[in-house]
Write an enzyme that holds these catalytic residues in place. Structure first.
Site, short mmCIF file in Angstrom:
data_model
loop_
_atom_site.label_atom_id
_atom_site.label_comp_id
_atom_site.label_asym_id
_atom_site.label_seq_id
_atom_site.Cartn_x
_atom_site.Cartn_y
_atom_site.Cartn_z
N VAL A 52 0.86 -1.16 -0.20
CA VAL A 52 0.05 -0.05 -0.03
C VAL A 52 0.86 1.17 -0.18
O VAL A 52 0.36 2.41 -0.07
CB VAL A 52 -0.90 0.09 1.25
CG1 VAL A 52 -1.97 -0.88 1.06
CG2 VAL A 52 -0.27 0.11 2.51
N TYR A 53 2.13 1.13 0.04
CA TYR A 53 3.07 2.32 0.06
C TYR A 53 2.85 3.04 -1.37
O TYR A 53 3.52 2.22 -2.55
CB TYR A 53 4.49 2.04 0.36
CG TYR A 53 4.69 1.60 1.98
CD1 TYR A 53 3.92 1.63 2.86
CD2 TYR A 53 5.97 1.00 2.30
CE1 TYR A 53 3.80 1.39 4.07
CE2 TYR A 53 6.31 0.91 3.69
CZ TYR A 53 5.09 0.96 4.49
OH TYR A 53 5.57 0.45 5.93
N ALA A 54 2.48 4.18 -1.37
CA ALA A 54 2.36 4.72 -2.59
C ALA A 54 1.62 4.00 -3.48
O ALA A 54 1.52 3.96 -4.91
CB ALA A 54 3.41 5.38 -3.33
#
Length: 327
Positions: A52-54
């Site tokens: 889910v990072y970026a």
């Protein structure tokens, strides 16, 4: 850089990890490349990311850099799955979602396996044994070498680890747990850390610099370009800008002055050398910031400094955490 075993496993990782929370959003490819190269040249191996990072861009960017810039065999690639960008449901620990997320992560990373796959958070709406079965499938299929969890409270961690240990050879033991831990956030010392120590699970502290506040840069103002000045990260920093945090930051700055070093190094050395800690995950905005953090390798805090910092940052732990007979 010194290497440490992750829990009671054969996996060895550098005692500092590189975080990629801002990659693909605030940190572009040139800066990410500089960070990864500086980390690798310093002997760092553990690189931590999440699907889910970026919105997946952090994994994709890391995948673009692996191989051409740094040999894949030199890195311990860790990622997470389970968090979802859905206002109605923040966590999905179902077996179907997790395994599909792992396949998507592998594609973005451009690799056939990750070295450490972590459940990002506990899902109260999915049976825990179903969530954990996804870890077993990932390891048995070769898509992950080791497994861990993140953001599990004490009873959740103990339950998960015990379930995995109940069928050795069939279920994959938990190697690590990633939790926020710093002089400004010592909550894991209540139950998570004792459980991890007892069960042989390595602790990977996230936000070891108190979301950047322990560097001292917010003592007098909020610098432009900092996370505290960022529209989407300012709420992340804000909880650590109160009076209680200021007293801890002042103590760190005093210790740094006495040791002729920086507040960043003092705060990072303190958490790095806590019992049960394997590798704090450092997330830097620039390669220059990362190099400053990597310089902590040569620093070991004197016992009296550690005790003073323990005292000024001590959380209130009473019943039932404290031995009832002493109350």
């Amino acid at each position: 850089m010194e290497q440490r075993h992750l829990g009671r496993t054969g996996l060895r990782v550098s005692r500092l990890g590189l975080g990629t929370l801002t990659w693909g959003r605030d940190t572009g490819e040139p800066e990410a490349a500089d960070q990864l190269k500086a980390f690798w040249e310093a002997g760092g191996t553990l690189v931590d990311t999440a699907d889910v990072y970026a919105d997946g861009c952090a994994e994709y960017l890391l995948g673009q850099l692996i191989g051409d810039l740094v040999p894949r065999r030199d890195l311990v690639v860790a990622t997470k799955a389970g968090s979802v960008l859905d206002p109605d449901r923040r966590v999905d620990g179902s077996r179907g979602h997790l395994l599909a997320a792992l396949d998507a992560s592998l594609e973005r990373l451009g690799t056939d396996h990750v070295d450490l796959w972590q459940i990002h958070a506990f899902d109260p709406h999915t049976p825990l044994e179903e969530t954990l079965q996804a870890l077993d499938i990932a390891v048995s299929s070769g898509r992950a070498r080791y497994a861990g969890v993140s953001n599990f409270c004490g009873w959740q961690l103990a339950k998960a680890a015990t379930w995995q240990l109940a069928a050795p050879g069939t279920r994959t033991r938990l190697a690590g747990t990633q939790m926020e831990y710093s002089l400004l956030q010592r909550g894991i010392e209540r139950e998570v850390l004792p459980a991890a120590l007892d069960l042989g699970i390595g602790v990977l502290p996230s936000s070891p610099l108190g979301r950047g506040v322990l560097t001292g840069k917010y003592r007098h103002a909020t610098p432009s370009g900092s996370r505290g000045a960022s529209e989407h990260l300012a709420p992340f920093v804000a909880p650590y800008l109160d009076d209680a945090a200021s007293r801890v930051v002042d103590a760190v700055a005093t210790a740094a002055h006495g040791l002729a070093t920086t507040p960043l190094e003092v705060a990072l050395a303190w958490v790095r050398d806590r019992p049960g800690v394997v590798a704090p995950i450092v997330g830097a905005r620039t390669a220059q910031q990362l190099r400053a953090a990597l310089s902590v390798e040569a620093l070991t805090l004197p016992d009296e400094i550690c005790q003073a910092l323990d005292d000024v940052s001590a959380p209130v732990h009473r019943y039932p955490d404290q031995d009832w007979s002493t109350l």
